[in-house]
Design an enzyme around this catalytic site. Structure first.
Site, PDB file in Angstrom:
ATOM      1  N   ASP A   1     -41.642  -0.637  58.828  1.00  0.00           N
ATOM      2  CA  ASP A   1     -42.253  -1.510  57.833  1.00  0.00           C
ATOM      3  C   ASP A   1     -41.293  -1.716  56.676  1.00  0.00           C
ATOM      4  OD1 ASP A   1     -44.563  -3.011  56.849  1.00  0.00           O
ATOM      5  OD2 ASP A   1     -44.536  -1.552  55.232  1.00  0.00           O
TER       6      ASP A   1
ATOM      7  N   GLU B   1     -42.322  -6.254  61.484  1.00  0.00           N
ATOM      8  CA  GLU B   1     -43.188  -7.360  61.111  1.00  0.00           C
ATOM      9  C   GLU B   1     -42.470  -8.681  61.378  1.00  0.00           C
ATOM     10  OE1 GLU B   1     -43.714  -7.786  56.817  1.00  0.00           O
ATOM     11  OE2 GLU B   1     -42.337  -6.107  56.598  1.00  0.00           O
TER      12      GLU B   1
ATOM     13  N   CYS C   1     -56.515   1.417  58.381  1.00  0.00           N
ATOM     14  CA  CYS C   1     -56.223   2.839  58.522  1.00  0.00           C
ATOM     15  C   CYS C   1     -55.597   3.085  59.896  1.00  0.00           C
ATOM     16  CB  CYS C   1     -57.502   3.659  58.364  1.00  0.00           C
ATOM     17  SG  CYS C   1     -57.286   5.395  58.781  1.00  0.00           S
TER      18      CYS C   1
ATOM     19  N   CYS D   1     -58.197   5.694  61.894  1.00  0.00           N
ATOM     20  CA  CYS D   1     -59.509   5.281  62.408  1.00  0.00           C
ATOM     21  C   CYS D   1     -59.648   3.766  62.532  1.00  0.00           C
ATOM     22  CB  CYS D   1     -60.632   5.835  61.520  1.00  0.00           C
ATOM     23  SG  CYS D   1     -60.824   4.940  59.955  1.00  0.00           S
TER      24      CYS D   1
ATOM     25  N   CYS E   1     -57.777   6.234  53.290  1.00  0.00           N
ATOM     26  CA  CYS E   1     -58.824   5.505  53.996  1.00  0.00           C
ATOM     27  C   CYS E   1     -60.181   5.788  53.357  1.00  0.00           C
ATOM     28  CB  CYS E   1     -58.829   5.910  55.466  1.00  0.00           C
ATOM     29  SG  CYS E   1     -60.127   5.096  56.406  1.00  0.00           S
TER      30      CYS E   1
ATOM     31  N   CYS F   1     -62.415   7.398  56.574  1.00  0.00           N
ATOM     32  CA  CYS F   1     -62.188   8.725  57.171  1.00  0.00           C
ATOM     33  C   CYS F   1     -61.372   9.640  56.281  1.00  0.00           C
ATOM     34  CB  CYS F   1     -61.526   8.587  58.548  1.00  0.00           C
ATOM     35  SG  CYS F   1     -59.757   8.225  58.462  1.00  0.00           S
TER      36      CYS F   1
ATOM     37  N   ASP G   1     -46.608   2.608  53.243  1.00  0.00           N
ATOM     38  CA  ASP G   1     -45.706   1.903  54.159  1.00  0.00           C
ATOM     39  C   ASP G   1     -45.637   2.592  55.520  1.00  0.00           C
ATOM     40  OD1 ASP G   1     -45.143   0.032  52.206  1.00  0.00           O
ATOM     41  OD2 ASP G   1     -43.420   1.154  51.428  1.00  0.00           O
TER      42      ASP G   1
HETATM   43 ZN   LIG Z   1     -59.532   5.968  58.436  1.00  0.00          ZN
END
Ligand SMILES: [Zn+2]
Length: 398
Positions: free
Chosen positions: A181, A265, A329, A332, A348, A351, A358
């Protein structure tokens, strides 16, 4: 690109300057044509049409005809590439070229015998209409040179850079994928957690550059002193650029050697969505200008890194739509803008997974590429644990 210091004789330098002048003239003509173009007037002339016009112009103008057709045609080709970059939104619109600023030209269709070594530290390159020009053999010239570029920097020094497409690096065969990234705070974050930084100037060099810039501001226009200060500034900047290029070569080789699949990307897309990524608080004016400048430099380095990766790991580089990669995330797959706590922190909201922002984004790039590879073989589109819910937008691979 490997660059060598060119050492032309005064007579040769005159012809080199003529080549630069012709390249600049042709480039500026192309800029002018495109400036006059208005929507609804049909398309501005493309490369093929401009080449035809160049042939006409050479027939009518002896001074242009006296120059090298390769130099002039390649200037048109450079311009066509610059326009493509502009439309691809990775670069600004090609601008006028001024005498003495970033001058140069390109020679293509280089034959095997056109570059030779004379002695331990001296080499020679054959330049059309100039003949054999010596250069400092500071390192081995790679085999299979197809083209080269001759440039003259603001300090008046000449260089020749031989373009070679690097040999592909063998894949490790581990099936491992990595996401890379482009960061704001760090130059590149890997999904492995590694944070890479392009080396810039050292503190002492930065201080010297600042001193030189202040001195330049005080120097009288057109004075000898001003010329000397400008040359010194150009040397510091050239050192910085060299380090950046070095870093790109080392990093691209390292990634191609360690990973089978490299996910980056897609620049074309990210340019449009990048601003939505936010940088936290609004910075002051000077800060913003500086950040913009750094971003520009980093963007240039980034483009080169991706290009080098594609040479060294052909078919193994996946360009991923970066949309939502910074908000999703990696543990999750829950997507929420609030999960991105700051420029560098990701936590997140679903979670509680915490990571460098990054690195989290790089993980999403990697998973999308891996999912894509698995999907191509007919497996689960995500290739991850079953409790992960596919995110449609993360699966858009271009
Ligand atoms: Zn998460």
């Amino acid at each position: 690109m490997s660059r060598y210091r060119l050492q032309p004789s005064p007579a040769q330098e005159r012809v080199l300057l003529e080549h630069c002048g012709h390249a600049r003239y042709v480039w500026n003509l192309a800029v002018e044509q495109h400036l006059h173009w208005k929507p609804g007037r049909g398309s501005a002339p493309g490369f093929a049409e401009q080449c035809r016009q160049l042939t006409e112009a050479r027939a009518e103008n002896a001074w242009l005809r006296a120059g090298s057709v390769v130099v002039q045609q390649q200037a048109l080709k450079d311009f066509a590439q610059a326009m493509a970059n502009f439309f691809g939104k990775t670069h600004q619109r090609p601008a006028w070229r001024r005498r003495g600023r970033g001058e140069g030209f390109r020679i293509v269709a280089v034959k095997a015998g056109d570059v030779r070594r004379l002695s331990r530290n001296v080499g020679e390159v054959r330049i059309p209409k100039v003949g054999w020009v010596r250069f400092r053999w500071s390192r081995a010239v790679p085999a299979g040179v197809k083209s080269y570029r001759v440039t003259r920097d603001a300090a008046g020094r000449w260089h020749v850079a031989f373009a070679v497409i690097p040999e592909p690096v063998p894949a490790p065969g581990t099936g491992e994928a990595v996401g890379v990234d482009r960061g704001v705070a760090v130059s590149a974050a890997l999904s492995t957690g590694e944070l890479l930084n392009v080396p810039g100037l050292r503190a002492g060099e930065k201080a010297r550059l600042l001193r030189l810039l202040r001195r330049l501001a005080r120097a009288e226009l057109g004075s000898n002193r001003r010329g000397r200060v400008k040359a010194a500034i150009a040397r510091v900047r050239a050192r910085e650029a060299d380090r950046r290029k070095d870093w790109v070569e080392k990093t691209s080789t390292d990634l191609a050697r360690r990973f089978d699949v490299i996910a980056v990307e897609d620049l074309k897309i990210s340019h449009m969505t990048r601003s939505a990524r936010g940088t936290g608080e609004a910075p002051g004016r000077g800060v913003r200008q500086k950040a913009g400048l750094n971003r520009g430099i980093l963007a240039a380095g980034w483009g080169r890194l991706v290009q080098r990766l594609e040479h060294k790991a052909p078919g193994r580089v996946h360009k991923i739509n970066p949309r939502y990669t910074s908000q999703t995330c990696n543990a999750c797959r829950h997507r929420a803008a609030e999960s991105r706590e700051s420029q560098s922190r990701f936590r997140c909201v679903a979670c509680g997974h915490q990571a460098h922002a990054d690195v989290n984004a790089a993980g999403n790039l990697r998973d999308t590429a891996a999912g894509h590879a698995v999907a191509a073989r007919g497996g689960s589109p995500l290739g991850g644990p079953a409790n992960r819910e596919p995110q449609r937008d993360l699966l858009l691979v271009r």
